[in-house]
Design an enzyme around this catalytic site. Structure first.
Site, mmCIF file in Angstrom:
data_model
loop_
_atom_site.group_PDB
_atom_site.id
_atom_site.type_symbol
_atom_site.label_atom_id
_atom_site.label_comp_id
_atom_site.label_asym_id
_atom_site.label_seq_id
_atom_site.Cartn_x
_atom_site.Cartn_y
_atom_site.Cartn_z
ATOM 1 C CG HIS A 128 -7.635 0.056 -8.335
ATOM 2 N ND1 HIS A 128 -8.972 0.179 -8.138
ATOM 3 C CD2 HIS A 128 -7.381 -0.863 -7.485
ATOM 4 C CE1 HIS A 128 -9.442 -0.517 -6.864
ATOM 5 N NE2 HIS A 128 -8.139 -1.065 -6.431
ATOM 6 C CB CYS A 129 -4.383 3.642 -4.958
ATOM 7 S SG CYS A 129 -3.145 3.834 -3.720
ATOM 8 C CG MET A 130 -1.205 -1.724 -4.645
ATOM 9 S SD MET A 130 -0.248 -2.968 -5.102
ATOM 10 C CE MET A 130 0.937 -3.081 -3.796
#
Length: 81
Positions: free
Chosen positions: A37-39
């Site tokens: 999950h790319c912040m």
């Protein structure tokens, strides 16, 4: 005879998913071939958006290179006078 590949089951989503899927705690959804999950993008990186993710990372790297190159050039011009 052909062997049947059974689908996995996500107890969080309460649905059948592909065997390589994983449930993301941030998005609360299952993602096929989940990577992370790319912040920065606030999105899961998986099978359907690897290309977009790599293009955005390449674009950011190019912009950083241009800014650093410009700074080095301006510093060189300023110090050589």
């Amino acid at each position: 005879s052909e062997t049947d590949v059974t689908d996995a089951f996500c107890s969080y989503c309460d649905v059948h998913v592909q065997p390589r899927s994983k449930h993301c705690r941030e998005c609360n959804k299952c993602v096929d071939v989940f990577d992370h999950h790319c912040m920065w993008l606030n999105n899961c990186i998986g099978k359907k958006n690897y290309l977009e993710f790599l293009l955005s990372i390449t674009g950011v790297a190019a912009m950083v290179g241009i800014v650093l190159g410009t700074c080095v050039y301006l510093l060189y011009e300023y110090c050589s006078e």
